[in-house]
Design an enzyme around this catalytic site. Structure first.
Site, short mmCIF file in Angstrom:
data_model
loop_
_atom_site.label_atom_id
_atom_site.label_comp_id
_atom_site.label_asym_id
_atom_site.label_seq_id
_atom_site.Cartn_x
_atom_site.Cartn_y
_atom_site.Cartn_z
N LYS A 283 7.89 -1.15 2.81
CA LYS A 283 6.51 -1.61 3.03
C LYS A 283 6.41 -3.13 2.90
O LYS A 283 5.82 -3.80 3.74
CB LYS A 283 5.58 -0.90 2.03
CG LYS A 283 4.12 -1.26 2.19
CD LYS A 283 3.22 -0.13 1.73
CE LYS A 283 3.12 -0.01 0.23
NZ LYS A 283 2.33 -1.09 -0.39
N SER A 284 6.99 -3.67 1.85
CA SER A 284 6.91 -5.13 1.63
C SER A 284 7.54 -5.88 2.81
O SER A 284 6.99 -6.87 3.31
CB SER A 284 7.66 -5.52 0.36
OG SER A 284 7.01 -5.00 -0.76
N ASP B 245 6.46 -0.80 -9.05
CA ASP B 245 5.80 0.28 -8.31
C ASP B 245 6.37 1.66 -8.66
O ASP B 245 5.84 2.68 -8.21
CB ASP B 245 5.95 0.06 -6.80
CG ASP B 245 5.12 -1.14 -6.34
OD1 ASP B 245 4.16 -1.51 -7.04
OD2 ASP B 245 5.44 -1.69 -5.27
N ARG C 270 -9.81 -4.46 -7.14
CA ARG C 270 -8.61 -5.15 -7.62
C ARG C 270 -8.84 -6.66 -7.73
O ARG C 270 -9.58 -7.24 -6.95
CB ARG C 270 -7.43 -4.83 -6.70
CG ARG C 270 -7.11 -3.33 -6.73
CD ARG C 270 -5.92 -2.98 -5.90
NE ARG C 270 -4.70 -3.55 -6.44
CZ ARG C 270 -3.52 -3.47 -5.83
NH1 ARG C 270 -3.43 -2.86 -4.66
NH2 ARG C 270 -2.45 -3.99 -6.38
N LYS D 256 -3.07 -1.93 -10.34
CA LYS D 256 -2.52 -1.49 -9.05
C LYS D 256 -3.59 -0.69 -8.30
O LYS D 256 -4.77 -0.82 -8.60
CB LYS D 256 -1.24 -0.68 -9.29
CG LYS D 256 -0.10 -1.52 -9.88
CD LYS D 256 0.32 -2.61 -8.92
CE LYS D 256 1.43 -3.46 -9.51
NZ LYS D 256 1.74 -4.63 -8.67
N ARG E 257 -2.66 2.70 -13.33
CA ARG E 257 -1.58 3.71 -13.31
C ARG E 257 -1.17 4.17 -14.70
O ARG E 257 -0.50 5.20 -14.83
CB ARG E 257 -0.37 3.17 -12.53
CG ARG E 257 -0.66 3.12 -11.04
CD ARG E 257 0.52 2.65 -10.22
NE ARG E 257 0.19 2.78 -8.80
CZ ARG E 257 0.79 2.13 -7.82
NH1 ARG E 257 1.78 1.29 -8.10
NH2 ARG E 257 0.42 2.33 -6.58
C1 S3P Z 1 4.33 -6.37 -3.37
C2 S3P Z 1 4.33 -6.87 -4.65
C3 S3P Z 1 3.94 -6.10 -5.83
C4 S3P Z 1 3.94 -4.60 -5.55
C5 S3P Z 1 3.27 -4.27 -4.25
C6 S3P Z 1 3.98 -4.96 -3.10
C7 S3P Z 1 4.72 -7.24 -2.26
O1 S3P Z 1 2.65 -6.47 -6.23
O2 S3P Z 1 3.32 -3.92 -6.59
O3 S3P Z 1 3.28 -2.89 -4.02
O4 S3P Z 1 5.00 -6.74 -1.15
O5 S3P Z 1 4.77 -8.45 -2.47
P1 S3P Z 1 2.37 -7.69 -7.24
O6 S3P Z 1 2.70 -8.94 -6.53
O7 S3P Z 1 0.92 -7.58 -7.56
O8 S3P Z 1 3.27 -7.41 -8.42
#
Ligand code: S3P
Length: 446
Positions: free
Chosen positions: A27-28, A325, A128, A352, A356
């Site tokens: 996803k990232s 995550d 959020r 989140k 969680r």
């Molecule tokens: C992500 C960073 C994380 C993660 C999120 C995806 C990203 O969040 O929890 O699901 O793609 O950069 P945070 O930057 O808030 O830790």
């Protein structure tokens, strides 16, 4: 009148899980692939893109700001970018759905373009905190008007040219880091982010791959990432590896359901993401990395996971950023371990898609697992490998990872576990229940 699709799903205990599965794209990395392709000059090609709702929200937003994005029948995505500095004024609010990553990273992009964008989202996203990105982006010159508490809906009026800054992260957040770096792409001079604690580095890797002038130095105070602004990005061909955060559910499932033997193909194992593998191995999990290779500039392997007797551990705090995550899945593993697992130092879990810590505590306790809540985590008493009681309905609270974690818990329970609303799973893991069936699990809707 059409009936709405059932959202509630009941997971029955499984005798064992067996087979080979492939998890969807990371996803990232998928978000970043679309964003950077949309800023390159020319056509990029993306293979293995996660086609979940969160990433589709990013695609829609980049289209609304001028990029041409198409998908062919063979699931190859082609993106014609507008060039750094070329984002167009969106004609309507950008609907980010449930996606914090889309919101925070796109706020960064808009901040240094001469455009104004309104960001809206669902009830989870609208609760959020956005102050963490509003602060640095405002320092760069963006004019941001947010709802009370620094929440969505909010409006970003970009400043062009923006002002380069050196920003030290106050929370270990890859989203905040990435927002500032993406704003820096169209900012004259050098924008720097200092991260005292390393977080996922996909933005740095991908920016370098697209030809951005970016350097990373490791020093006493952490990593300093510097990006030179106003440099053109070159289009690329990207292959997105499988998402370790999606593989996490099957790693835990195979570890806890007796007799299981599962191969999860194509799992990204970037060290900034692989903390759960380390934590599960500390608990005694049997995880073997097969055919290690590099896909799209990221380390990848197939993981063979067999059932193992897990033991409770004190989860090392320094693993938190690389498995942030994965805590809901880890909590489920802990529920089946011998003895007590203490998972603390993860206060970010409170902000989140849901809280969680509180939501997993409620879900596990309702299904017969003893937990103690801390401000920054949970202590969980394991069943010693026995099935948990199960039998209760769980509220997923618009949080995909709660729904999937508790679905996994239902595979080794004395009575079925029901998730009240499994629809959030579509944000990150379309096909989750197909894979559950492939491995021998059973889920029924409605
Ligand atoms: C992500 C960073 C994380 C993660 C999120 C995806 C990203 O969040 O929890 O699901 O793609 O950069 P945070 O930057 O808030 O830790």
């Amino acid at each position: 009148m059409a009936h709405p699709l059932p959202r509630s799903v009941t997971i029955r205990p499984a005798s064992r899980l067996q087979g080979r599965i492939r998890v969807p794209g990371d996803k990232s990395i998928s978000h970043r692939a679309l964003m950077l392709s949309a800023l390159a000059v020319g056509e990029s090609r993306v293979e293995g893109l996660l086609e979940g709702e969160d990433v589709l929200a990013t695609a829609a937003a980049m289209r609304a700001m001028g990029a041409t994005i198409t998908r062919s029948d063979d699931a190859i995505w082609r993106v014609n970018g507008v060039g750094v500095g070329g984002l167009l004024q969106p004609q309507a609010a950008l609907d980010m759905g449930n996606s914090g990553t889309s919101t925070r990273l796109l706020m960064g992009l808009v901040a240094s373009h001469p455009i104004t964008a309104t960001f809206v989202g669902d009830a989870s996203l609208s609760g959020r905190p956005m102050k963490r990105v509003i602060d640095p982006l405002s320092t760069m010159g963006a004019d941001i008007t947010a709802s009370p508490g620094g929440r969505l809906p909010l409006m970003v009026r970009g400043l062009c040219p923006a002002v380069p800054i050196t920003y030290t992260l106050s929370v270990a957040s890859a989203q905040v880091k990435s927002a500032v770096l993406l704003a820096g792409l169209n900012t004259p001079g050098i924008t720097r982010v200092i991260e005292p604690i390393a977080t996922r580095d996909h933005s740095e890797r991908m920016l370098a791959g697209f030809g951005a002038d970016i350097t990373v130095e490791q020093g006493e105070s952490g990593r300093t990432i510097s990006i030179v602004g106003e440099v053109d990005l070159k289009p690329r061909s990207i292959v997105v590896p499988g998402d370790p955060s999606s593989a996490a559910f099957w790693m835990v499932a195979a570890s806890v359901v007796p007799g299981s033997d599962v191969v999860i193909e194509n799992v990204g194992l970037n060290a900034t993401r692989a903390g759960l593998v380390t934590a599960l191995r500390l608990m005694g999990a049997d995880i073997v990395e097969l055919d290690p290779r590099v896909v799209g500039g990221e380390p990848v392997a197939d993981l063979r996971v067999r059932h193992a007797a897990l033991r409770g551990i004190d989860v090392p705090h320094d693993l938190a950023p690389s498995m942030i995550d994965e805590y809901p899945a880890l909590f489920v593993a802990a529920a089946f371990a011998q003895g007590r697992t203490i998972a603390r130092g993860a206060d970010e879990l409170r902000v989140k898609e849901s809280d969680r810590i509180a939501v997993m505590k409620a879900a596990l306790m309702a299904n017969g697992v003893r937990c103690e809540e801390h401000e920054d985590g949970l202590t969980i008493e394991g069943s010693g490998g026995d099935p948990i009681a199960g039998g209760a309905e769980v509220a997923s609270k618009l949080d995909h990872r709660i729904a999937m974690s508790m679905a996994i818990a239902g595979l080794h329970a004395r009575a079925p576990i029901t998730i009240d609303d499994a629809s959030p799973i579509a944000t990150s893991f379309p096909g989750f229940f197909d894979l559950l069936h492939t491995l021998g699990g059973e889920a029924s809707w409605g």
